[in-house]
Scaffold this active site. Structure first.
Site, PDB file in Angstrom:
ATOM      1  CD1 TRP A 138     -19.447  25.639 -16.166  1.00 29.13           C
ATOM      2  CD2 TRP A 138     -18.613  23.562 -16.066  1.00 29.13           C
ATOM      3  NE1 TRP A 138     -20.428  24.800 -15.673  1.00 29.13           N
ATOM      4  CE2 TRP A 138     -19.950  23.535 -15.606  1.00 29.13           C
ATOM      5  CE3 TRP A 138     -17.886  22.375 -16.090  1.00 29.13           C
ATOM      6  CZ2 TRP A 138     -20.559  22.362 -15.172  1.00 29.13           C
ATOM      7  CZ3 TRP A 138     -18.489  21.203 -15.656  1.00 29.13           C
ATOM      8  CH2 TRP A 138     -19.810  21.207 -15.209  1.00 29.13           C
ATOM      9  CG  ASP A 139     -13.373  29.856 -17.512  1.00 28.34           C
ATOM     10  OD1 ASP A 139     -13.489  29.428 -18.671  1.00 28.34           O
ATOM     11  OD2 ASP A 139     -13.686  31.014 -17.188  1.00 28.34           O
ATOM     12  CG  LEU A 140     -11.195  27.527 -11.911  1.00 33.75           C
ATOM     13  CD1 LEU A 140     -11.906  27.629 -10.563  1.00 33.75           C
ATOM     14  CD2 LEU A 140      -9.742  27.977 -11.778  1.00 33.75           C
TER      15      LEU A 140
END
Lengths: 416, 416
Positions: free
Chosen positions: A172-174
């Protein structure tokens, strides 16, 4: 490194993965990305993995230097009003040539506070700010807690084990980082068309909720009333799973398209056996990937026997010759020896980093043709560009810069 | 839906996740995205999950309609030269107003073949093409096989189980899609500056290899000589794991920053016990997140007892009151009831889809301020815009369009 974004200036005030990858992608496409950090380093400056401890030092963050390649670094004391004002002026600073190519700011600082959009827009109403958030309502959330809330860990892992399985890759960060880079560019295109500045908020929680809906997970659960069950390594809705060769290697096989299915059957010598099964069931697996999934328990024994009949070397040669879509489960050590991933990959170049280590390092993850790849640039040392940025972006004189150092409001690469 | 990309026209010829999400992000920011498909649907048109079978039909792809929201659809016979020529002309077509805002093409068709860059650039040398690939060398690879090669499945899952664990979320596809949208915009910014067209190739394998390097995984393994070991749900390099409450709920707790650590200790009543442990070990956990990780086996029992002492309702109230970063492991059913994710999320709107079902559907996953969110648009029916696109983009007369239908080279939403 490519030059597509040459002449653009982006300021980054962010930590961890999403904001820094956004800045990284921009820098590796040619933008001047200036990252500001607290003197001595922000919350991600010592994030693991670290370089090995040696007599000379070590303990530098491989994570930080991986995520900040090709950026400039300025170190400020963000705990004092004067340092915060410098950060505000940097974030809002117009670009060099007429100003049109600057005033872009990427951050994960809170919505309210000294880097609020209202505060910065008062300095420059053309400012584009992309703000990465945890939960959309501003409450504390990071990739792993939001991933738990979305339901994926309960769908992941072997069917004979009910424990939730966290992902290791902060997906999700990426995704948030790459989408933020896109969103910044979209707002720039609007501004180039004559529109003003904007704030774009990209919360991990909305990226997660929207993505689970975009892929059909949400609508599926709404129609069935149940979450998708855990199914180990089985591919959902088509045919794919890991199978074990005679010498104990696990290989991932995928057959989504009719072509992939036909090629796999041929390479594994299963065409006739599967035709018999189809005749018995009265179905055509070639015509409907969903039937391959529905009847996978009938198909698996055929594939298990075919994989178990050969050693990996012979089998993978046959799979490659037959154009089958498969993948070995490699360790990261094996991956580094894989010529397609790392060893002979032109994306990588040996670069000396701030840690003092030299190792293969990737440039932009897209290949821009026909442009030549330019040298991969390392991360800066913390504060390496402090004086340059104060002079060039804020127009400070050397006397003014000296006074900021004396007051310890800024620091250079030596920490002073 | 927002208007940032108003006036841009992008043609999409792609299947599965990466290319379609790229087009989705563009469409939801206001670009006109025209997707062409084989008459009857391409390889992703029947991808699961499907709508429930009913007497009237059903069996439509929730996946396809989730990934193609807000796009226009034209259906062509790509198996014949005349149909392929229409696809080529569409991909290379200039924009409406002077042409500057068109000639952008997103695809996962092979590098060589009828949609090669050389072929399309011969029609329009200003064309920007973003090409999603599997392996960078053109060989067959999809998210799950490349993920296996990168080493992640061997790092994922409980420590007491050596089996590789595939991810359920196609993270590489998603990252590739968002990065592709960014790359397209970057090439557009260069073209707006007066440069020509380009092809940008974005292989899943390079996205994976670069990302594992950007995050420090690759350099870590190069320095240690070993892959990162499997560690269950433990957060690497700081403090985080799932813990079980008295009533059997699992909660994910994260303490990366000093602030997160202090707040968790306080909310869980562990400040004194941890201070005792620190005194015994001669370390300060607050000052160094890595020490929390190194000594996690000593810390875990304290946290396990604190979680086991209370029911989830009481504990989570205390965690929230204390500003702790935590997340419940929810099923997708629970996630849909979570007001922050779906239930009261302004990102979602109930939309009627081509399948005939109406359900909550997300717009753009970034919030563009101060712009108002516009209505969320559903996916088209396959071929819904065939005639409109042939007339407006290729400038065909109604007679010419009629002849294409008669020759079954194109089809409308009724399949004819």
């Amino acid at each position: 490194m490519y030059d597509l974004l040459k002449g653009l200036r982006v300021v980054e005030g962010s930590a961890f993965v999403a904001g820094p990858t956004c800045g990284l992608y921009l820098a590796q496409m040619g933008a001047e990305v200036i990252r500001f950090d607290q003197i001595g380093g922000g919350p991600d400056f010592r994030r693991w993995p670290l370089t090995p401890r040696t007599e000379e030092g070590g303990g530098d963050s491989l994570y930080w230097e991986g995520l900040n390649k090709g950026k400039k670094s300025i170190a400020l004391d963000l705990s004092r009003p004067e340092g915060r004002e410098l950060a505000q002026r940097l974030a809002a600073a117009p670009g060099g040539a007429g100003g049109a190519d600057g005033a872009m700011f990427v951050t994960n600082f809170p919505v309210e506070g000294f880097l609020s959009y209202a505060t910065l827009a008062a300095l420059n109403r053309d400012l584009i700010c992309v703000r990465v958030m945890g939960w959309a309502d501003g409450s504390q959330g990071m990739d792993y807690t939001i991933n738990a809330a979305l339901g994926l860990p309960l769908m992941t892992g072997p069917t004979d084990d009910a424990r939730p399985v966290n992902h290791v890759l902060a997906a999700w960060d990426l995704l948030t980082g790459a989408y933020s880079a896109f969103a910044l560019m979209a707002a720039l295109v609007a501004r180039l068309r004559g529109e003003g500045g904007r704030e774009i908020r990209v919360p991990l929680s909305d990226v997660g909720a929207a993505t689970m809906a975009n892929l059909g997970f949400a609508a599926e659960t709404l129609t069935t009333g149940a979450p998708r069950p855990r199914m180990g390594n089985d591919l959902y809705g088509a045919f794919g799973r890991d199978f074990t060769t005679r010498d104990g290697q696990r290989l991932m096989l995928l057959c989504v398209t009719p072509r992939q299915w036909a090629k796999a059957l041929e390479a594994l010598g299963l065409t006739a056996a599967v035709a018999d099964l189809e005749a018995g069931l009265g179905v055509s697996f070639a015509a409907d990937e969903g039937l391959r999934f529905t009847h996978r328990a009938r198909l698996y024994p055929l594939f298990e026997r075919a994989f178990a009949a050969k050693d990996a070397a012979a089998l993978t040669a046959a799979l490659d010759a037959g154009g089958v879509t498969w993948g070995a489960y490699q360790t990261m050590v094996e991956a580094l020896e894989d010529r397609r991933l790392y060893k002979d990959n032109p994306l990588f170049e040996v670069v000396r980093h701030p840690s003092g280590l030299s190792y293969p390092t990737p440039g932009a993850m897209g290949a821009v043709l026909p442009d030549a790849r330019q040298a991969v640039r390392p991360a800066p040392r913390l504060g390496q560009h402090t004086d340059e940025v104060l002079a060039q972006v804020l127009g400070l004189t050397s006397g003014e810069i000296g006074r900021l150092h004396d007051a310890r409001l800024v620091a250079g690469a030596d920490g002073r």
